[in-house]
Design an enzyme around this catalytic site. Sequence first.
Site, PDB file in Angstrom:
ATOM      1  CB  VAL A 147      -0.945   0.020   1.221  1.00  0.00           C
ATOM      2  CG1 VAL A 147      -1.825   1.267   1.196  1.00  0.00           C
ATOM      3  CG2 VAL A 147      -1.801  -1.240   1.255  1.00  0.00           C
ATOM      4  CG  ASP A 198      -5.372  -9.343   6.362  1.00  0.00           C
ATOM      5  OD1 ASP A 198      -4.888 -10.474   6.166  1.00  0.00           O
ATOM      6  OD2 ASP A 198      -5.340  -8.418   5.542  1.00  0.00           O
TER       7      ASP A 198
END
Length: 845
Positions: A719, A843
């Site tokens: 990211v 996650d």
Amino acid sequence: MRLFVLLAFFSALMLLDEAYRFTDETDMMALLEFKYQVSEETRVVLSSWNNSNSLCKWNGVTCGRKHKRVTALDLGGLQLGGVISPSIGNLSFLISLNLSDNSFSGIIPQEVGNLFRLKHLDMSFNFLGGGIQVSLSNCSRLQGLDLCSNHLGEGVPSELGSLTKLVFLYLGRNKLEGKLPASLGNLTSLRSLTIARNIMKGEISEDVARLTHMVELNLGVNDFVGVFPPAIYNFSSLKYLYISGNHFSGSLRPDFGKLLPNLQELNMGGNSLTGVIPATLSNISTLQKLGIDDNNLVGSIPPSFGKLRNLQLLLIQSNSLGSYSVGDLEFMVSLTNCTKLETLEIGHNRLGGELPTATAKLSTNLYHLDLGINFIYGSIPYDIGNLISLRSLGLQENMLTGAFPTSLSKLFNLEGLNLMLNKFSGELPSFLGNLTRLDILYLHNNSFEGTIPLTLSNCTCLRELYISSNKLVGTIPREIMQIQSVVNLDMSGNFLTGFLPLDVGQLEYLVQLSVGHNKLSGQIPHALGNCLSMEILLMQGNYFDGAIPDITRLKAVNRVDFSNNNLSGSIPAYLANFSSLEYLNLSVNNLEGSVPTEGIFQNATTVSVFGNKNLCGGIKEITLNPCFTGGPLMGSKHSSHLKKVAVEVSIGMGLLLLFFIALLSLRWFRKRKKNQQINNPSTSTLDVFHEHISYGEIRNATDGFSSSNMVGSGSFGTVYKALLPAKNKIVAVKVLNMQRRGAMRSFMSECESLKDIKHRNLVKLLTACSSIDFQGNEFRALIYEFMPNGSLDNWLHTEEVEEIIHRPSRTLTFLERLNIAIDLASVLDYLHFHCHEPIAHCDLN
């Protein structure tokens, strides 16, 4: 005793006379045998070789004046085929044999070694195989041996070292291997040695240092290793030295130019040389061509190169020259003294600083100039048009700014112009149409504005036109589609509107068409099916509608991307028959019906169809619902009863479903109203930002995916923080690692899951990018709303945050931590029970 000697002498004379009486017959028979080994279809050029003509009048035959024996056979360039007859060895008076530039195959007859009078042997440019015959060492009078451009293998026989009268030895362009024999050091008369383009290896023996009369040495394109051969420093008479394309290493001696003062051409490119460029190279006043490109040289480019007044070619690209700073280009000023300069390539180095105005004062004979892939800034010198002979200009991948200088319009000989990956701006000038010899035009990844000039249609030789990733507007001129020579056409990543012109079907040589990520609309023209050479067809990220056109005849196509449009209808079954197709993306459209299961559709990693709600079937890895197919009709009374029951049950279930939907809608409406009253969020500009975004825009927004912009990484990607200049907004870009197994499936799942869900505690998915990068690799990215306050993990565990990471400004209170837990529970409840489909986050710990 005296009588015996006289008798012996007269007997010898009689035998010699007898020999001369029949030797012309021997030569004739040898040549006729040679003729019949020549292939029948090429034998016609030897039609004069018959008994009705005198031997010495045969085509290509030269005889001695006294004894009428064949002394020279010159058949070069006659395009003869077949094999070389061993009878050639019977021409015992032969001095010169030229069989070059033919199509002889087979091997070199070992009988050639019988020609002890031979001085010149040329069998170059044929298809001879096998090895170099050792018997050639018997031709002790040989002065010239040329066997280049054949298929000769094995090694160079050490026995050739006995040919001490050799002046030139040409063995280049074969398949010779092994080491260079040290015995070649015995050829002290040698002036020219060529072993280029073979598979020779090892180091150059010190014995070669004895070849002090050497004028030309060509060892290029082999596998030689070691430092620059020290033996070469002894060749003070050397004029031509070519050692490019090997694995030579180490640095050059500082006194290089003093030891080899007579060089005219020096090519050392494509090795692993290190160190600096010797300043003494400028002492070689005779130097005309210098190539030290593609090495590992460092330091500066000597300004003393300006002393080389005879310099025509200077290749120093692909090194590590320069220091990324001002002053690196000072040598350009001195090069203005090289008035014969024709080629200058200094690209792919570390040269920094502003592009000097002296660039426009270089030789008017300059026809090739490449400064690309450096760190040069500034603008193109206004007087660049003074370089009237320029055929190619490369300034790609720098930091240049400004607009096209109008003087470029004077470069009528320009065939290639490469300005890609800079920061140029302004409109594309209409005078580009004056450059009618343009073959390649690369303007992509800049900030050019305005419309595509119609005058480009005057460039009738144009093969490659790349204007992608700019800010171009307007429609695609139909005139562009009438440039018959176009092979690669890339206009993607702009703001082009309107239709794709029907004239595209006239581009019969078109291999790549890329118009993705624009604002094009209308139907994709069926005329595309006429572009029979098409291999890459990229039209993603537009507003094309209607059905996929008939492109049945594009059998060579290997990449097709129609994703992110408004296409409808079914997937054409003929796509499964495209044997060359390696990538097909039809995702995010309005396609319906069944997905084929043959051909490319058997591999879920090469086909993408997600985002089409009405598609069904396909292989199980695509994860679509099965297609409904009705069973066989039953004509019995029992069947009618079942149908009646089925209708009644269907009506009842429909009413129940309507009631259930109404109940859910009422509950959702109340909950939404309550949330709006509590949160009262304002609509941000990002909430309505759904414009397509290209790979180039993402690359620029993340500063080339710089590590300084990285904010985190996960199972399938990284990211980055990114600034989108067009919206003046900061976003978070999740770039997927397409090398990771399952990345494509993760991308599709994330898009499918997040495109319809909304919750105040879920980061908003703004858009997605499905494209290819500048190397032709698949590129997938998801663009989210950026969270400026950093990672929740850092706020919860401040004591574990490293010094290099920005620490939270304070520690969370117990009440704030409790509210975070409640918010997490709220979003999990939403994902598990209130989405259109339950979603499990991978996650969570």
